[in-house]
Design a protein around this motif. Structure first.
Motif, PDB file in Angstrom:
ATOM      1  N   VAL A 188     -22.255  49.670  84.619  1.00 61.82           N
ATOM      2  CA  VAL A 188     -22.153  49.347  83.195  1.00 61.82           C
ATOM      3  C   VAL A 188     -20.884  49.982  82.634  1.00 61.82           C
ATOM      4  O   VAL A 188     -20.675  51.191  82.760  1.00 61.82           O
ATOM      5  CB  VAL A 188     -23.392  49.847  82.423  1.00 61.82           C
ATOM      6  CG1 VAL A 188     -23.257  49.519  80.939  1.00 61.82           C
ATOM      7  CG2 VAL A 188     -24.660  49.218  82.993  1.00 61.82           C
ATOM      8  N   PHE A 189     -20.059  49.157  81.991  1.00 62.45           N
ATOM      9  CA  PHE A 189     -18.757  49.614  81.513  1.00 62.45           C
ATOM     10  C   PHE A 189     -18.538  49.183  80.068  1.00 62.45           C
ATOM     11  O   PHE A 189     -19.151  48.231  79.581  1.00 62.45           O
ATOM     12  CB  PHE A 189     -17.627  49.015  82.364  1.00 62.45           C
ATOM     13  CG  PHE A 189     -17.713  49.336  83.826  1.00 62.45           C
ATOM     14  CD1 PHE A 189     -17.074  50.445  84.346  1.00 62.45           C
ATOM     15  CD2 PHE A 189     -18.447  48.517  84.689  1.00 62.45           C
ATOM     16  CE1 PHE A 189     -17.149  50.739  85.697  1.00 62.45           C
ATOM     17  CE2 PHE A 189     -18.524  48.802  86.040  1.00 62.45           C
ATOM     18  CZ  PHE A 189     -17.879  49.921  86.548  1.00 62.45           C
ATOM     19  N   ASP A 190     -17.638  49.895  79.389  1.00 63.67           N
ATOM     20  CA  ASP A 190     -17.097  49.404  78.129  1.00 63.67           C
ATOM     21  C   ASP A 190     -15.594  49.209  78.329  1.00 63.67           C
ATOM     22  O   ASP A 190     -15.076  49.391  79.443  1.00 63.67           O
ATOM     23  CB  ASP A 190     -17.422  50.339  76.953  1.00 63.67           C
ATOM     24  CG  ASP A 190     -16.858  51.744  77.127  1.00 63.67           C
ATOM     25  OD1 ASP A 190     -15.807  51.895  77.789  1.00 63.67           O
ATOM     26  OD2 ASP A 190     -17.458  52.698  76.588  1.00 63.67           O
ATOM     27  N   ASN A 210     -19.130  39.150  90.703  1.00 64.09           N
ATOM     28  CA  ASN A 210     -19.430  38.519  89.420  1.00 64.09           C
ATOM     29  C   ASN A 210     -19.621  39.602  88.366  1.00 64.09           C
ATOM     30  O   ASN A 210     -19.974  40.743  88.673  1.00 64.09           O
ATOM     31  CB  ASN A 210     -20.658  37.607  89.500  1.00 64.09           C
ATOM     32  CG  ASN A 210     -21.832  38.274  90.199  1.00 64.09           C
ATOM     33  OD1 ASN A 210     -21.940  39.498  90.231  1.00 64.09           O
ATOM     34  ND2 ASN A 210     -22.716  37.481  90.764  1.00 64.09           N
ATOM     35  N   ILE A 211     -19.361  39.235  87.117  1.00 63.43           N
ATOM     36  CA  ILE A 211     -19.438  40.201  86.023  1.00 63.43           C
ATOM     37  C   ILE A 211     -19.928  39.497  84.767  1.00 63.43           C
ATOM     38  O   ILE A 211     -19.600  38.324  84.527  1.00 63.43           O
ATOM     39  CB  ILE A 211     -18.067  40.877  85.774  1.00 63.43           C
ATOM     40  CG1 ILE A 211     -18.197  42.031  84.767  1.00 63.43           C
ATOM     41  CG2 ILE A 211     -17.027  39.866  85.304  1.00 63.43           C
ATOM     42  CD1 ILE A 211     -16.937  42.879  84.654  1.00 63.43           C
ATOM     43  N   ILE A 212     -20.728  40.200  83.984  1.00 64.92           N
ATOM     44  CA  ILE A 212     -21.145  39.727  82.663  1.00 64.92           C
ATOM     45  C   ILE A 212     -20.284  40.440  81.632  1.00 64.92           C
ATOM     46  O   ILE A 212     -20.164  41.668  81.653  1.00 64.92           O
ATOM     47  CB  ILE A 212     -22.629  40.044  82.388  1.00 64.92           C
ATOM     48  CG1 ILE A 212     -23.529  39.403  83.444  1.00 64.92           C
ATOM     49  CG2 ILE A 212     -23.024  39.581  80.987  1.00 64.92           C
ATOM     50  CD1 ILE A 212     -24.947  39.959  83.434  1.00 64.92           C
ATOM     51  N   ILE A 213     -19.679  39.681  80.748  1.00 69.15           N
ATOM     52  CA  ILE A 213     -18.928  40.264  79.636  1.00 69.15           C
ATOM     53  C   ILE A 213     -19.679  39.920  78.360  1.00 69.15           C
ATOM     54  O   ILE A 213     -19.809  38.746  78.006  1.00 69.15           O
ATOM     55  CB  ILE A 213     -17.485  39.739  79.584  1.00 69.15           C
ATOM     56  CG1 ILE A 213     -16.746  40.100  80.882  1.00 69.15           C
ATOM     57  CG2 ILE A 213     -16.749  40.309  78.374  1.00 69.15           C
ATOM     58  CD1 ILE A 213     -15.324  39.584  80.950  1.00 69.15           C
ATOM     59  N   LEU A 221     -21.523  44.884  84.289  1.00 67.30           N
ATOM     60  CA  LEU A 221     -21.581  44.466  82.888  1.00 67.30           C
ATOM     61  C   LEU A 221     -20.450  45.160  82.137  1.00 67.30           C
ATOM     62  O   LEU A 221     -20.286  46.382  82.223  1.00 67.30           O
ATOM     63  CB  LEU A 221     -22.918  44.855  82.258  1.00 67.30           C
ATOM     64  CG  LEU A 221     -23.005  44.746  80.727  1.00 67.30           C
ATOM     65  CD1 LEU A 221     -22.956  43.288  80.279  1.00 67.30           C
ATOM     66  CD2 LEU A 221     -24.270  45.423  80.195  1.00 67.30           C
ATOM     67  N   LEU A 222     -19.670  44.373  81.411  1.00 67.33           N
ATOM     68  CA  LEU A 222     -18.626  44.914  80.542  1.00 67.33           C
ATOM     69  C   LEU A 222     -19.036  44.652  79.102  1.00 67.33           C
ATOM     70  O   LEU A 222     -19.145  43.499  78.681  1.00 67.33           O
ATOM     71  CB  LEU A 222     -17.276  44.261  80.848  1.00 67.33           C
ATOM     72  CG  LEU A 222     -16.124  44.570  79.889  1.00 67.33           C
ATOM     73  CD1 LEU A 222     -15.880  46.069  79.780  1.00 67.33           C
ATOM     74  CD2 LEU A 222     -14.855  43.842  80.329  1.00 67.33           C
TER      75      LEU A 222
END
Length: 475
Positions: free
Chosen positions: A162-164, A177-180, A264-265
């Motif tokens: 989990v990132f910001d 894959n990534i969720i933004i 997740l971004l």
């Protein structure tokens, strides 16, 4: 008894603080800058604008290489990991820090490293990395502490997946894959970057369309090209909860959908960095977003305390923040030629990039201003054909009767550079602001500036046809 005394103390060494400090010292003020980091530049240099744009530039270069027939004829496409791409940003950051450090030293601006907190209207306490406090008095203070990503309490940002928008720069692998979550400027920029790295992207937008402040045609173009990059854009969605495990992240939406990805971004909002400033000690209070209210001269309700940059909200752009800092310093020094930041050109570094200045079609229609449109498509310009960057357009909105330029919108390679040609003419006073300028000026050829001539001819031809049609009806 203060340990140090100055005319102006700037809290924050980003563009806003730098603009104020350098302008003030040029007017003869004794100036100091306080920042928590040992290296100047603020979030812009270390976490935001510089590293993300350097990253984007590297990704775009790789995309150009992989799509160019000349290179495909001699080899297979090349792919690099996210950490490998980030290495290119490190060199840029180093150069930016060196330049700013030399600039402060050359202008005799003292740097204090530590966290600042107000103890009185004319004094702050700075807590250094060693835990020691120093007291600093000053006639004026300028708050330029920037902003940080908003973090909901129910999301575990300590999880490795989990990132910001700050922590994403330290990602040590390339997710498949990534969720933004959040399809504003930062979310769309990173959607472009990750799709360019061949990562599957789910871009979750909480609104009806992408960046509603854009001209509708530009927003539509962005949506199309993000999908062309295999970005899955999901509109009108809000998160219910975020679940993490060893395999990644699952985002559960209020609509009932569940999306799983390796990362997740979170890009949904930012908050002003004001919590630790001790504002209550001087009678100041930030709003729920951590932002401060200021007047047209960037003064807070405490007259000797100014605030500029992200910490006051709009427009939250590095270039504008620098000018806001300069304007605030000019007001402190009672300078007559104060430049206030009003209408600014906005640059958005998606792939392709976007830039605009002035009104869009919806705003002009709502205000009942009769306007016409001049368009130039990059694919019709020689320079774009040579560079292979044929995706994009320049759109000029101008008054049907006076021919005054009302807004300029650009989508495509180097849009943020191209926009400033039109901005310079649009900012002229009176009759000097006219679309005819682009027909009476000879531009180098082949250049992207040619798009202004094409768009002007396109728009003026449309006006002439309408006038002829009107005259015929009158007869």
């Amino acid at each position: 008894m203060a340990d140090y005394s100055y005319d102006l103390v700037v809290i924050g060494s980003g563009p806003a603080g730098e603009g104020a400090a350098i302008n003030a010292v040029k007017q003869g003020l004794k100036v100091a800058v306080v920042d928590e980091r040992a290296l100047p530049g603020g979030n812009c240099t270390h976490l935001g604008t510089i590293p993300s744009k350097a990253l984007r530039h590297s990704v775009r270069r790789m995309m150009q290489y992989n799509n160019m027939p000349l290179f495909r004829s001699i080899g297979e496409p090349r792919w690099f990991s996210f950490p490998e791409m980030m290495k290119a940003a490190d060199d840029v950051i180093t150069k930016q820090v060196e330049g700013r450090t030399k600039g402060y030293a050359r202008n005799r601006v003292r740097l204090h490293i530590g966290r600042a907190s107000f103890t009185a209207k004319h004094q702050i306490s700075v807590t250094g990395q060693d835990g020691k406090n120093v007291a600093i008095d000053s006639k004026f203070f300028l708050i330029a502490t920037g902003s940080s990503p908003y973090r909901p309490d129910d999301i575990n940002f300590d999880h490795s997946c989990v990132f910001d928008s700050d922590t994403i720069l330290s990602m040590d692998s390339s997710p498949r894959n990534i969720i933004i979550y959040g399809a504003g400027v930062i979310g769309c920029e990173y959607a472009s970057i990750f799709s360019g790295l061949d990562t599957r992207v789910d871009l979750v937008n909480t609104r009806e369309w992408l960046m509603s402040f854009l001209d509708d045609e530009i927003s539509d173009a962005l949506s199309y090209h993000l999908r062309d990059l295999n970005v899955m854009v999901r509109h009108n969605e809000e998160y219910e909860r975020v679940m993490t495990n060893d395999t990644g992240v699952t985002l559960e939406l209020k609509s009932g959908k569940r999306i799983h990805a390796e990362a997740l971004l979170w890009c949904n909002g930012r908050s002003g960095n004001t919590k630790s400033l001790g504002l209550a000690n001087i009678g100041l209070e930030a709003d729920e977003r951590g932002q401060l209210s200021v007047n047209e001269d960037y003064q807070t309700s405490v007259p000797n305390v100014y605030a500029v940059g992200d910490v006051i909200g709009w427009p939250s752009l590095a270039g504008a923040a620098y000018d806001q800092g300069r304007a605030a310093a000019s007001h402190m020094c009672a300078m007559e030629d104060q430049h206030r930041v009003n209408d600014v050109a906005t640059g958005i570094w998606t792939i392709p990039e976007i830039s605009f200045v002035g009104k869009n079609e919806s705003e002009l229609t709502e205000q009942k201003i009769p306007y016409e449109i001049g368009r130039a498509y990059f694919k019709d310009t020689a320079r774009a054909q040579i560079s292979g960057e044929e995706v994009g357009m320049l759109k000029i909105l101008f008054h049907q009767d006076t021919l005054e330029i009302l807004g300029i919108h650009c989508f495509g390679a180097e849009a943020a550079e191209i926009i400033h040609i039109g901005q310079a003419i649009m900012n002229q006073q009176g009759e000097a602001n006219t679309i005819k300028y682009f027909l009476s000026t000879t531009f180098n050829y082949p250049t992207m500036a040619e798009a202004y001539r094409i768009a002007s001819m396109n728009g003026l031809n449309r006006v002439r046809r309408e006038h002829r049609h009107f005259d015929e009806k009158q007869r």
